[in-house]
Design a protein around this motif. Structure first.
Motif, PDB file in Angstrom:
ATOM      1  N   LEU A 136       0.905  -1.182  -0.178  1.00  0.00           N
ATOM      2  CA  LEU A 136       0.017  -0.042   0.072  1.00  0.00           C
ATOM      3  C   LEU A 136       0.822   1.378   0.072  1.00  0.00           C
ATOM      4  O   LEU A 136       0.492   2.072  -0.607  1.00  0.00           O
ATOM      5  N   GLU A 137       1.707   1.230   0.569  1.00  0.00           N
ATOM      6  CA  GLU A 137       2.902   2.453   0.691  1.00  0.00           C
ATOM      7  C   GLU A 137       3.413   2.554  -0.599  1.00  0.00           C
ATOM      8  O   GLU A 137       3.464   3.823  -1.070  1.00  0.00           O
ATOM      9  N   GLY A 158       0.688   3.722  -3.083  1.00  0.00           N
ATOM     10  CA  GLY A 158       0.576   5.259  -2.882  1.00  0.00           C
ATOM     11  C   GLY A 158       1.558   6.436  -3.518  1.00  0.00           C
ATOM     12  O   GLY A 158       1.113   7.356  -3.977  1.00  0.00           O
ATOM     13  N   GLU A 180       0.986   6.335  -7.307  1.00  0.00           N
ATOM     14  CA  GLU A 180      -0.180   7.159  -7.452  1.00  0.00           C
ATOM     15  C   GLU A 180       0.089   8.538  -7.329  1.00  0.00           C
ATOM     16  O   GLU A 180      -0.494   9.458  -8.331  1.00  0.00           O
ATOM     17  N   ALA A 181       0.542   8.946  -6.242  1.00  0.00           N
ATOM     18  CA  ALA A 181       0.895  10.091  -5.965  1.00  0.00           C
ATOM     19  C   ALA A 181       1.864  11.146  -6.804  1.00  0.00           C
ATOM     20  O   ALA A 181       1.740  11.988  -7.252  1.00  0.00           O
TER      21      ALA A 181
END
Length: 144
Positions: free
Chosen positions: A97-98, A101, A104-105
């Motif tokens: 998930l990190e 993230g 995506e960012a």
């Protein structure tokens, strides 16, 4: 700055913008292309807390250079899906998930791959072998 070509003609140039233990970011240009392109080559640390500076550089670069075509490629030492690991103990979802993230960012798109599904193995005996897809290439919208 490196210059590459043949027959004495300058056709391609590469300027290192920044480099550290986990990445080298270069500005690339070609005489026939109007745009400049950015490539980041990665070899991420294995431990999560040591990857933080890489994630921060990626986020900073994406935020300050979002109008430039950017490709980032290499060994990120983390997977993005449970299907990218075979064998061993269950993978820690927090790591996935990190990384997702950060991807995506940064506005990055995974280019996918051709060939074997896994890019790394611990090379242990067949009963203890672990396989993972740790290598990938990603680009921003401008690259596409």
């Amino acid at each position: 700055m490196g210059r590459f070509g043949y027959s004495g003609q300058l056709t391609f140039s590469c300027k290192v913008l920044e480099a550290d233990e986990q990445q080298v970011t270069c500005e690339l240009s070609h005489v026939e292309a109007l745009d400049t392109y950015i490539n980041t080559f990665v070899y991420a640390k294995c431990k999560d807390y040591l990857k933080k500076p890489l994630w921060e550089r990626m986020l900073y670069f994406a935020d300050t250079n979002n109008i430039i075509p950017w490709c980032i490629v290499g060994d990120f030492n983390v997977i993005t899906d449970l299907d990218e690991k075979l064998g061993g103990i269950p993978y820690n979802m927090r790591k996935i998930l990190e990384f997702i993230g950060v991807i995506e960012a940064c506005g990055l798109i995974d280019l996918g791959f051709n060939g074997p599904k896994f890019t790394w193995s611990n090379q242990r005996g067949i009963n203890f072998r672990i396989w993972k897809r740790l290598d990938r290439a990603m680009v921003n919208d401008k690259w596409l």
